[in-house]
Design a protein around this motif. Structure first.
Motif, PDB file in Angstrom:
ATOM      1  N   ALA A 108       0.825  -1.209   0.000  1.00  0.00           N
ATOM      2  CA  ALA A 108       0.000   0.000   0.000  1.00  0.00           C
ATOM      3  C   ALA A 108       0.858   1.258   0.000  1.00  0.00           C
ATOM      4  O   ALA A 108       0.541   2.244  -0.670  1.00  0.00           O
ATOM      5  CB  ALA A 108      -0.945   0.011   1.195  1.00  0.00           C
ATOM      6  N   PHE A 200      -6.913   4.705  -1.588  1.00  0.00           N
ATOM      7  CA  PHE A 200      -5.716   5.183  -0.886  1.00  0.00           C
ATOM      8  C   PHE A 200      -5.923   6.584  -0.324  1.00  0.00           C
ATOM      9  O   PHE A 200      -4.989   7.369  -0.207  1.00  0.00           O
ATOM     10  CB  PHE A 200      -4.515   5.095  -1.821  1.00  0.00           C
ATOM     11  N   CYS A 205      -7.574   4.804   3.895  1.00  0.00           N
ATOM     12  CA  CYS A 205      -6.122   4.913   4.017  1.00  0.00           C
ATOM     13  C   CYS A 205      -5.761   6.307   4.494  1.00  0.00           C
ATOM     14  O   CYS A 205      -6.331   7.303   4.011  1.00  0.00           O
ATOM     15  CB  CYS A 205      -5.481   4.623   2.657  1.00  0.00           C
ATOM     16  N   LEU A 219      -1.297  -3.676   1.969  1.00  0.00           N
ATOM     17  CA  LEU A 219      -2.542  -3.486   1.222  1.00  0.00           C
ATOM     18  C   LEU A 219      -3.714  -4.228   1.849  1.00  0.00           C
ATOM     19  O   LEU A 219      -4.850  -3.740   1.811  1.00  0.00           O
ATOM     20  CB  LEU A 219      -2.340  -3.950  -0.227  1.00  0.00           C
TER      21      LEU A 219
END
Length: 255
Positions: A108, A200, A205, A219
Motif C-alpha cells: 500500500a 488510498f 487509508c 494493502l
C-alpha cells in the motif's frame, strides 16, 4: 464516480517489483526477483507483454532492491525485445523507493507513492507472479468503472503454501473478509487487481497523497476495510498461476 472515456477503455498499470526476495536467496543476492528468468525471459516481461497485448500503453514499475537493474534492463533493452509488438507503444516509468527512501514501502505504501503517475483507475500486478494466461481485459475495466467498487480482485485456487486462502467470494461476486471461524471457502488473492485511487484516501487509508514521507503500509488491511463496506468485487482466475517465491518453484516452472 470516476470514469474512463469509452474510446479509451484501458487504464495504466502498476507492477510491483520492489521486494527483496529473501526466500529466493541466493538467487536474489545479485538479481532482483522480477528479472529471474521463467521459460527464457524475465518474470516481469510476461506481465509487460500481456499488458501491451491488451492495449495498455502506460506502465509504472516500483523498485527498491537492485532497482537500477530493473530500470536499466527495460528502459535500455525492452523496446528491442523480439517478443514485443513494436507497432504498439508501451511507456514505462519508475517509482524508485530504494533511491528515495532507502528501501521498499510495502504494497500500500508503494502504491500510494506511485499514484501521481497513475490515473483514477489502474491495474495492479506483482512482478514475481507468473500468470501467462491472464488477460488484462478492457471489458473488465469498463465493468469496474461502471461500479462503485474500490477494488476488483482476481482469486485463484489455494496453492500448497497458502491452503487456508485469503478471501471469500459471494454468489453476487463480492470479495468477503471472512471471520477466522467461518467455514466458507476461501481463495488466494492472485496479486492481480483493478483499483481506484480512492482506496488510498480516507477513510480507507491515511497515507498523504503521493506518500511523501515514505510510510510503509500493507494493502490487505485497506482491502478488508473496503470489503466490510461491500466495496470490493472479485472473480476467479483458473489459468496458470504461480507465486514464484522459492528457488524450488522457479525450478519447477523451468522444467
Amino acid at each position: 464516480m470516476n470514469a474512463v472515456a469509452p474510446a479509451c477503455a484501458q487504464v495504466p498499470a502498476l507492477l510491483l517489483a520492489a521486494g527483496r526476495g529473501e526466500r529466493m536467496r541466493p538467487l536474489t543476492d545479485t538479481t532482483p526477483k522480477p528479472l529471474l528468468r521463467v521459460q527464457g525471459q524475465p518474470l516481469l516481461q510476461w506481465h509487460l507483454q500481456a499488458l501491451q497485448a491488451a492495449g495498455v500503453d502506460q506502465v509504472v514499475i516500483n523498485t527498491a532492491w537492485l532497482g537500477e537493474q530493473i530500470s536499466g534492463h527495460f528502459s535500455g533493452v525492452f523496446g528491442l525485445q523480439p517478443l514485443l509488438n513494436k507497432r504498439k507503444q508501451l511507456s514505462i516509468s519508475y517509482s524508485h523507493e530504494g533511491l528515495d527512501f532507502g528501501g521498499a514501502l510495502e504494497t500500500a505504501g508503494g502504491i500510494a507513492r506511485a499514484l501521481p503517475g497513475l490515473g483514477p483507475v489502474f491495474w495492479l500486478a506483482a512482478g514475481d507472479v507468473f500468470a501467462p494466461d491472464f488477460v488484462f481485459d478492457s471489458d473488465a475495466v469498463r465493468a469496474f468503472v461502471a461500479s462503485d467498487h474500490l477494488a476488483h480482485l482476481w482469486l485463484v485456487p489455494n496453492p500448497a503454501h497458502n491452503l487456508q486462502g485469503d478471501f471469500g467470494l459471494s454468489a453476487s461476486g463480492l470479495a468477503l473478509n471472512l471471520p477466522a471461524d467461518d467455514p466458507a471457502p476461501r481463495y488466494t488473492y492472485s496479486t492481480i487487481a483493478l483499483l481506484r485511487a480512492g482506496l488510498f484516501a480516507p477513510p480507507w487509508c491515511d497515507i498523504p497523497a503521493g506518500n511523501p514521507d515514505g510510510i510503509q503500509a500493507a494493502l490487505a488491511p485497506l482491502l478488508r476495510r473496503a470489503m466490510d463496506a461491500g466495496r470490493v468485487s472479485a472473480s476467479r482466475y483458473t489459468g496458470r498461476w504461480t507465486d514464484v517465491g522459492t528457488p524450488e518453484r522457479l525450478a519447477e516452472l523451468n522444467r
